[in-house]
Write a protein that holds these residues in place. Structure first.
Motif, PDB file in Angstrom:
ATOM      1  N   PRO A  29      63.320   9.113  53.387  1.00  0.00           N
ATOM      2  CA  PRO A  29      64.215   9.315  52.243  1.00  0.00           C
ATOM      3  C   PRO A  29      63.424   9.656  50.984  1.00  0.00           C
ATOM      4  O   PRO A  29      62.291   9.199  50.805  1.00  0.00           O
ATOM      5  CB  PRO A  29      64.909   7.963  52.101  1.00  0.00           C
ATOM      6  N   ARG A  38      63.166   9.662  46.665  1.00  0.00           N
ATOM      7  CA  ARG A  38      63.574   8.767  45.580  1.00  0.00           C
ATOM      8  C   ARG A  38      64.977   9.094  45.101  1.00  0.00           C
ATOM      9  O   ARG A  38      65.763   8.206  44.764  1.00  0.00           O
ATOM     10  CB  ARG A  38      62.576   8.889  44.412  1.00  0.00           C
ATOM     11  N   GLU A  70      67.487  10.373  46.873  1.00  0.00           N
ATOM     12  CA  GLU A  70      68.455   9.851  47.838  1.00  0.00           C
ATOM     13  C   GLU A  70      68.588   8.338  47.707  1.00  0.00           C
ATOM     14  O   GLU A  70      69.692   7.789  47.824  1.00  0.00           O
ATOM     15  CB  GLU A  70      68.025  10.226  49.256  1.00  0.00           C
ATOM     16  N   ALA A  71      67.483   7.662  47.463  1.00  0.00           N
ATOM     17  CA  ALA A  71      67.525   6.211  47.323  1.00  0.00           C
ATOM     18  C   ALA A  71      68.355   5.795  46.111  1.00  0.00           C
ATOM     19  O   ALA A  71      69.111   4.809  46.169  1.00  0.00           O
ATOM     20  CB  ALA A  71      66.105   5.656  47.206  1.00  0.00           C
ATOM     21  N   ALA A  73      60.532   7.723  49.175  1.00  0.00           N
ATOM     22  CA  ALA A  73      60.775   6.325  48.803  1.00  0.00           C
ATOM     23  C   ALA A  73      60.023   5.404  49.757  1.00  0.00           C
ATOM     24  O   ALA A  73      60.003   5.626  50.976  1.00  0.00           O
ATOM     25  CB  ALA A  73      62.263   6.019  48.833  1.00  0.00           C
ATOM     26  N   PHE A  87      62.847   0.900  47.958  1.00  0.00           N
ATOM     27  CA  PHE A  87      64.222   0.823  48.450  1.00  0.00           C
ATOM     28  C   PHE A  87      64.743  -0.608  48.400  1.00  0.00           C
ATOM     29  O   PHE A  87      65.893  -0.847  48.006  1.00  0.00           O
ATOM     30  CB  PHE A  87      64.314   1.366  49.886  1.00  0.00           C
ATOM     31  N   ARG A 131      65.294   7.359  56.921  1.00  0.00           N
ATOM     32  CA  ARG A 131      66.691   7.171  56.515  1.00  0.00           C
ATOM     33  C   ARG A 131      67.418   6.215  57.457  1.00  0.00           C
ATOM     34  O   ARG A 131      68.349   5.532  57.052  1.00  0.00           O
ATOM     35  CB  ARG A 131      67.400   8.530  56.452  1.00  0.00           C
ATOM     36  N   CYS A 164      66.943   2.897  56.116  1.00  0.00           N
ATOM     37  CA  CYS A 164      67.849   2.688  54.972  1.00  0.00           C
ATOM     38  C   CYS A 164      69.233   2.262  55.453  1.00  0.00           C
ATOM     39  O   CYS A 164      69.859   1.356  54.881  1.00  0.00           O
ATOM     40  CB  CYS A 164      67.966   3.968  54.146  1.00  0.00           C
TER      41      CYS A 164
END
Length: 461
Positions: A68, A70, A72-73, A130, A135, A180, A183
């Protein structure tokens, strides 16, 4: 010796409809038949979060194996705060020159709210990857913890999450790839975590803010359970089995002007029957239906008319038919069956036929022909229906304890009263082969199937 062939003699008085089949021309329909899915894998959790509006894919799907950024985070953080819509409607600006146009409002909002800083005076580091620490810092902030106020140090955010039992110890380190999919797993866990100094979970907070739908959240086990009315049953704690399968016939009732769903438990077995049948319109709250061995023409509420079948000649045992009567047309129901073995069969969700559908009485029974040496040379399934117009079919292979699998190349479109053949192969051995038929009137027929012990020309397995 000729190969063993499984043939379907499909004679319908009606039309059918269900979701499209692989390799088959689609029949126009909105009818669905599905089982309630367990959320066991990262992909399951990604689909659940998408359903909740908390995770979205890219042009390449979910991209779960990709690291991911930054940017997107930050977007994920705003969703977890229930502030995505506020960000999209905001007029904030930011001093950064490297923010993509699609993310400008998100980064501007997060920057002005103090949720994030840049990597320099003029750069945000939009395309920087990230890290787990970054995260988890965002996720802890979503729970109300502040690294600025000393609740944790951002460089030790993983350890803080571990101490709060949000994730297991040692799962996330700088030495491992962070993607991801990670995440998704973290977000799913964080939703069930309590907010700082409170006895309310993040999911419950988002439900209260109407950032996520409470009914959808409850489907995945998020949110506090509420007291049910006396006539409703909560099945969320039950363990469901796929050692048995529910065969389905959904059509117009043969006894009144309502929709009906007819069920049978596969495989047929002496003594195995339904002790309770539960019906739900929202897929969450179920009502235990009254079961009767006699039809009740005065009853206008949904109930179950249970019929015991005779022993079948194909070695499939004694079965029972269960007619769920007085259902609404063109309505989605979820059905769960509890058996006399104290098992709950994996529920099915099915949309009933429309009001134009004709009445259908049965979904047929399997038979087989043997040669002089006892080898099956053919098998067929007959249905006491008559079919007009165009309909779709798909053959499936099923072994108790697994989910049915569509047989490649064994699907298509037929018109009227047509005999459909599926030539059996070694892949069909020691499994049940069944079919599903549909057309535009919303009638669905999924047969009980035929257990394949022998295939002509091959030794027993």
């Amino acid at each position: 010796m000729s190969k063993k062939i499984l043939s379907l003699i499909l004679i319908l008085a009606l039309a059918f409809s269900i979701a499209g089949f692989a390799n088959a021309k689609a029949v126009t329909t909105s009818v669905e038949i599905t089982t309630t899915a367990e959320v066991d894998t990262t992909l399951d959790r990604a689909n659940a979060l998408k359903d909740l509006g908390l995770f979205k894919g890219t042009g390449s799907g979910f991209d779960l194996d990709r690291a991911p950024t930054r940017t997107e985070a930050i977007v994920m953080l705003l969703r977890m705060l229930g502030e995505e819509k506020k960000a999209e409607e905001s007029s904030y600006t930011n001093p950064f020159t490297d923010v993509p146009s699609w993310a400008t409002q998100y980064i501007s909002y997060a920057y002005n709210k103090g949720y994030t800083n840049g990597t320099s005076v003029s750069t945000f580091g939009s395309d920087d990857l990230a890290t787990p620490e970054q995260f988890f810092t965002f996720m802890l902030r979503a729970l109300g913890y502040s690294d600025k106020d000393g609740d944790f140090d951002w460089s030790a955010s993983v350890q803080k999450a571990e101490s709060l039992s949000i994730v297991a110890s040692g799962n996330y380190t700088d030495n491992e790839t962070f993607n991801r999919g990670d995440c998704v797993d973290i977000i799913y866990s964080v939703l069930s975590a309590n907010k700082k100094d409170d006895n309310i979970t993040l999911a419950e907070t988002l439900i209260a803010k109407e950032s996520i739908d409470g009914t959808i959240a409850a489907k995945y086990g998020f949110g506090k359970p509420t007291a049910l009315p006396d006539d409703l049953v909560d099945l969320s704690s039950k363990t469901f089995t796929n050692n048995k399968r529910l065969c389905v016939l959904s059509a117009k009732s043969i006894w009144n002007d309502n929709a009906a769903i007819k069920l049978e438990i596969a495989p047929r077995d002496f003594g195995i029957k339904a002790t309770s049948i539960y019906l739900s319109e929202d897929g969450i709250n179920y009502k235990a239906l009254k079961m009767s061995s006699k039809r009740d023409s005065n009853n206008e509420e949904p109930y179950v008319y249970a019929v015991e079948l005779r022993e079948m000649s194909a070695g499939n045992g004694m079965g029972h038919n269960y007619h769920i009567l007085n259902l609404k047309f063109d309505t989605t129901y979820t059905v769960c069956v509890e058996t006399s073995q104290n098992e709950f069969i994996t529920p099915i969700t099915i949309k009933t036929a429309n009001s134009k559908a004709a009445a259908v009485s049965g979904f047929g029974a399997p038979y087989g022909n043997k040669s002089s040496n006892g080898m099956y040379t053919s098998a067929f399934v007959g249905i006491n229906l008559s079919l007009e117009n165009e309909w779709s079919y798909q053959f499936y292979r099923w072994t108790p304890g697994s989910n049915p699998a569509a047989i490649s190349g064994a699907s298509g479109i037929a018109i009227g009263s047509t005999v459909i053949f599926h030539e059996l192969t070694s892949e069909d051995l020691n499994s049940f082969v069944f079919w599903r038929v549909i057309n535009d009137d919303g009638v669905i027929i999924e047969s009980i199937g035929y257990y394949v012990e022998l295939v002509a020309g091959m030794p027993p397995q």
